[in-house]
Design an enzyme around this catalytic site. Structure first.
Site, PDB file in Angstrom:
ATOM      1  CG  ASP A  43      -0.372  -0.064   2.512  1.00  0.00           C
ATOM      2  OD1 ASP A  43       0.870  -0.022   2.607  1.00  0.00           O
ATOM      3  OD2 ASP A  43      -1.122  -0.152   3.509  1.00  0.00           O
ATOM      4  CB  SER A  44       4.552   1.809   0.035  1.00  0.00           C
ATOM      5  OG  SER A  44       4.859   0.614  -0.644  1.00  0.00           O
ATOM      6  CG  ASP A  82      -0.001  -3.969   2.127  1.00  0.00           C
ATOM      7  OD1 ASP A  82      -0.089  -4.788   3.071  1.00  0.00           O
ATOM      8  OD2 ASP A  82       0.892  -3.115   2.051  1.00  0.00           O
ATOM      9  CE  LYS A 110       2.570  -6.184   3.873  1.00  0.00           C
ATOM     10  NZ  LYS A 110       2.002  -5.145   4.778  1.00  0.00           N
ATOM     11  CD  GLU A 112       0.443  -2.630   7.669  1.00  0.00           C
ATOM     12  OE1 GLU A 112       0.401  -1.883   8.661  1.00  0.00           O
ATOM     13  OE2 GLU A 112       0.861  -2.269   6.553  1.00  0.00           O
ATOM     14  CD  GLU A 174       8.040  -1.744   7.970  1.00  0.00           C
ATOM     15  OE1 GLU A 174       6.993  -2.292   7.582  1.00  0.00           O
ATOM     16  OE2 GLU A 174       8.429  -0.631   7.557  1.00  0.00           O
TER      17      GLU A 174
HETATM   18  O1  KIV Z   1       3.575  -1.257   1.620  1.00  0.00           O
HETATM   19  C1  KIV Z   1       4.784  -1.530   1.794  1.00  0.00           C
HETATM   20  O2  KIV Z   1       5.675  -1.041   1.085  1.00  0.00           O
HETATM   21  C2  KIV Z   1       5.135  -2.465   2.876  1.00  0.00           C
HETATM   22  C3  KIV Z   1       6.578  -2.842   3.015  1.00  0.00           C
HETATM   23  C4  KIV Z   1       7.329  -1.822   3.796  1.00  0.00           C
HETATM   24  C5  KIV Z   1       6.738  -4.183   3.619  1.00  0.00           C
HETATM   25  O3  KIV Z   1       4.280  -2.897   3.591  1.00  0.00           O
END
Ligand code: KIV
Length: 249
Positions: A43-44, A82, A110, A112, A174
């Site tokens: 989600d970055s 994500d 994924k 969180e 992380e």
């Molecule tokens: O969204 C992302 O880039 C992440 C990584 C930092 C693992 O969750």
């Protein structure tokens, strides 16, 4: 057989598992051709590509659009995405988002934070659930080392074990001390993938924009192996100069 079972084999053999974030088709083709094991639409995407201030602003439709582009560039790698924060409020919303992402081509999603009930539910579907503990950007504001004292380290180890029991097929760790990451990796059968968690994890993940140097700011735990920002800037400057002077290419 689960597609992720291959990663358990790599873990048993002591072969490091490579994972990179990815947000578009051309980068997916590069990563897939280079043998990256897990191509991850994080989600970055929100901050690195779409210009949002925070990853929690990312909408499912936006994630799906990029997942489909990345999926088109992959012929062998495992595709992970994500679960956007805005689609993670309750179980029906999570299951529906995971199914939509599956239709777009993901192998796993994924999630969180410590939510065993979500893992139990997802484990019964065709989408493989991956966990993310330690510093979790969706839930914790500022990047900071987690599990620093023995009580919180103990709790983290227990949460990892519980998520494995609930059906997680892998876990991202992380910003935690290497010694704690090493303990987790030893105690679990599923692979641990670290970022800012030392080299005793079973694999490593990095953010694509950090790795190739597309970002101007550099996080402490980012690995930069190229300066794409500098290279792109000089290409654009050269182009601009040539056009202004009406030079031939
Ligand atoms: O969204 C992302 O880039 C992440 C990584 C930092 C693992 O969750």
């Amino acid at each position: 057989m689960k597609r992720s079972s291959n990663f358990r084999v790599l873990k048993q053999k002591g072969i490091g598992i490579s994972m990179l974030t990815c947000y578009d088709y051309p980068s997916a083709k590069i990563q897939d051709a280079c043998g990256i094991d897990i191509i991850f639409v994080g989600d970055s995407l929100a901050t690195n590509v779409l210009g949002y201030d925070h990853q929690n602003d990312l909408r499912l439709e936006e994630m799906r659009h990029h997942v489909r582009a990345v999926a088109r560039g992959i012929s062998r790698a495992y595709l992970l995405a994500d679960l956007p924060y805005l689609s993670s409020s309750d179980l029906p919303t999570i299951l529906s988002a995971a199914e939509q992402l599956r239709l777009d081509g993901v192998d796993g999603v994924k999630v969180e934070g410590f939510r065993p009930e979500v893992f139990e539910a997802l484990a019964k579907t065709e989408v493989e659930p991956w966990a993310h503990l330690g510093f979790t950007p969706q839930l914790i504001k500022e990047p900071a080392m987690q599990a620093k004292d023995s009580a919180s380290a103990e709790q983290l180890v227990k949460e990892c074990q519980a998520l494995e029991a609930a059906g997680a097929v892998g876990i991202i760790l992380e910003l935690i001390p290497e010694s704690v990451a090493g303990r987790v990796a030893k105690t679990l059968e599923i692979p641990t993938i670290g970022i800012g968690a030392g080299s005793s994890c079973d694999g490593q993940v990095q953010v694509w924009h950090d790795l190739i140097g597309l970002e101007t700011h550099v996080y402490r735990h980012a690995v930069r192996l190229c300066d794409a920002h500098k290279k792109q800037t000089s290409a654009v400057e050269a182009y601009k100069r040539k056009v202004v002077k009406k030079e031939e290419f």
